[in-house]
Design an enzyme around this catalytic site. Structure first.
Site, short mmCIF file in Angstrom:
data_model
loop_
_atom_site.label_atom_id
_atom_site.label_comp_id
_atom_site.label_asym_id
_atom_site.label_seq_id
_atom_site.Cartn_x
_atom_site.Cartn_y
_atom_site.Cartn_z
N ASP A 60 -2.27 6.39 6.60
CA ASP A 60 -2.98 5.31 5.47
C ASP A 60 -3.92 4.80 7.41
OD1 ASP A 60 -5.25 3.34 3.88
OD2 ASP A 60 -2.92 3.09 2.98
N TRP A 94 0.89 -0.78 0.34
CA TRP A 94 0.15 -0.19 0.03
C TRP A 94 1.29 1.21 -0.14
CZ3 TRP A 94 -4.93 0.15 -2.06
CH2 TRP A 94 -5.13 -1.17 -2.35
N LYS A 139 -12.87 -1.79 5.49
CA LYS A 139 -12.30 -2.67 5.93
C LYS A 139 -12.54 -2.94 8.06
CE LYS A 139 -9.85 -2.66 3.08
NZ LYS A 139 -8.59 -2.18 2.25
C1 LIG Z 1 -7.95 -1.43 1.29
C2 LIG Z 1 -6.74 0.10 1.68
C3 LIG Z 1 -6.95 1.04 0.52
C4 LIG Z 1 -7.76 1.53 -0.83
O1 LIG Z 1 -9.49 1.04 -0.99
P1 LIG Z 1 -9.59 1.43 -1.79
O2 LIG Z 1 -11.24 1.60 -1.37
O3 LIG Z 1 -9.63 0.27 -2.93
O4 LIG Z 1 -9.10 2.46 -2.55
C5 LIG Z 1 -5.87 1.75 1.26
N1 LIG Z 1 -4.62 1.32 1.74
C6 LIG Z 1 -5.18 0.46 2.34
C7 LIG Z 1 -4.19 0.30 3.64
C8 LIG Z 1 -5.77 -0.81 2.56
O5 LIG Z 1 -6.13 -1.84 3.08
#
Ligand SMILES: *Cc1c(COP(=O)(O)O)cnc(C)c1O
Length: 375
Positions: free
Chosen positions: A187, A113, A211
């Site tokens: 993030d 990521w 998530k």
């Molecule tokens: C799932 C995830 C994303 C991406 O999210 P999208 O909604 O698919 O754009 C970004 N960063 C992390 C750490 C993730 O787990």
């Protein structure tokens, strides 16, 4: 009804009582006093008093759950984590730049990521890789003292839980102590609300909701007020944090149903005892699973002990020829979506807030039984 346990990395399992409440309110949403609105949440104007009350409650509950200080705005956006990889540099990438030059963002690459994030940012600003664990296959988090931070970085970006590789920061760095006065961007998509956040170290945090906070389509952004109003001229208005903040996330139609669902999850989290109570449970769940892996000669997790994720546990069968049998048996035992990410292989158990301890116990029991039959 006992449903199977769902270990998906995202979109991910949601507490059954939350889904049941949404089902009961699908056709005719009642307010907190039980007064029926005569319409479902998806059918409401985002500017009507019914949805406004849903929105206001959701924001207040999230602020309380995450203990977000008053000088931070909470934004409800769209586009997910991937869009934020662009939206962050579009907003912050020009900050503190030498006049006439692009700004520089520092990235610490710890897995898939953060790697994606730095690649996307290169479209909008300079990128400096302050540290990377690529060489060791993304198995440890580089010591903060070794990071090569830029002198005038616009911001420093970390992915505080690497969903695919299974690494998690268990504390946030103090950038000032490392000689950087840049704001920290995190993030926290895949561990938001699983543990408290030290906001004194954070400038901006973003998370896709799918998530730990509900359905896909909603992105949470928590941003310190002094970081608003610095967007690059090319930044789309709908993605300009200041525009979004000035319009209470209603510059354009927000993802109303996803906000409602997240709101139900915030209420559920409060009934569970809040983020601190969730953290204690998450520690217990992760310990149970890692211990089962580490004490067996059959399974393997290669991430260093001090940075293992409590949310996403990748593991391998030492004999990979048994992967398909493992997954088929798991499914038959009511344990769903355990296949690892294609870039890593093996298995991955995502054990977010809504995964009960009994789910992890059931997985561990299955793993022991599978080992007994196949070792
Ligand atoms: C799932 C995830 C994303 C991406 O999210 P999208 O909604 O698919 O754009 C970004 N960063 C992390 C750490 C993730 O787990």
């Amino acid at each position: 009804m006992q449903r199977p346990f769902n270990f998906s990395a995202g979109p991910a399992t949601i507490a059954p009582e939350v889904l049941a409440q949404a089902a009961a309110e699908m056709l005719d949403w009642p307010d907190a006093n039980g007064v029926r609105s005569g319409m479902g949440v998806m059918e409401m104007s985002h500017r009507g008093k019914e949805f406004q009350s849903i929105y206001t409650q959701a924001e207040a509950d999230l602020r309380e759950l995450l203990a977000v200080p008053a000088h931070f705005k909470i934004l409800f956006m769209q586009g997910g984590g991937l869009a934020e990889n662009a939206i962050v540099p579009l907003n912050l990438g020009g900050m503190r730049a030498t006049p006439g030059f692009q700004g520089t963002a520092d990235f610490v690459v710890t897995g898939s990521w953060s790697e994606k994030s730095q690649k996307e940012a290169r479209k909008y600003c300079q990128v400096n890789i302050a540290a990377s664990n690529q060489a060791d296959g993304h198995t440890h988090i580089p010591e903060a003292a070794s990071w090569r931070l830029s002198d005038h970085a616009s911001y420093v970006h970390l992915c505080t839980n690497e969903t695919i590789n299974g690494l998690e920061y268990h504390s946030l760095p103090d950038l000032a102590a490392l000689g950087s006065s840049a704001p920290l961007v995190i993030d926290f998509s895949s561990h938001v609300a699983s543990r408290p956040v030290d906001w004194s170290r954070v400038g901006l945090a973003f998370a896709g909701a799918q998530k730990n906070l509900g359905p896909a389509g909603l992105t949470i952004v928590v941003v310190r007020e002094d970081l608003l109003g610095h967007a690059l001229a090319v930044c789309p208005s709908a993605f300009d944090y200041k525009v979004v903040a000035d319009n209470q996330s209603m510059y354009n139609t927000p993802p109303t149903y996803a906000i409602y669902m997240a709101g139900l999850i915030f209420q559920w989290l409060k009934r569970q005892g809040g983020v601190q109570a969730m953290e204690a449970r998450n520690i217990a769940k992760a310990a149970l699973l890692y211990d089962a892996i580490d004490t067996s000669g059959f399974y393997l997790n290669t991430v260093h002990q001090d940075c293992r994720s409590r949310m996403n546990v990748p593991f391998f069968l030492r004999d990979e020829s048994r992967n398909d049998a493992f997954l088929a048996g798991a499914k038959a035992a009511g344990l769903l979506q355990l296949k690892g990410h294609k870039s890593v292989g093996g298995m991955r158990a995502s054990i977010y807030n809504a995964m009960p301890l009994e789910g992890v116990q059931a997985l561990v029991n299955y793993m022991r039984e599978f080992e007994r039959l196949h070792a």
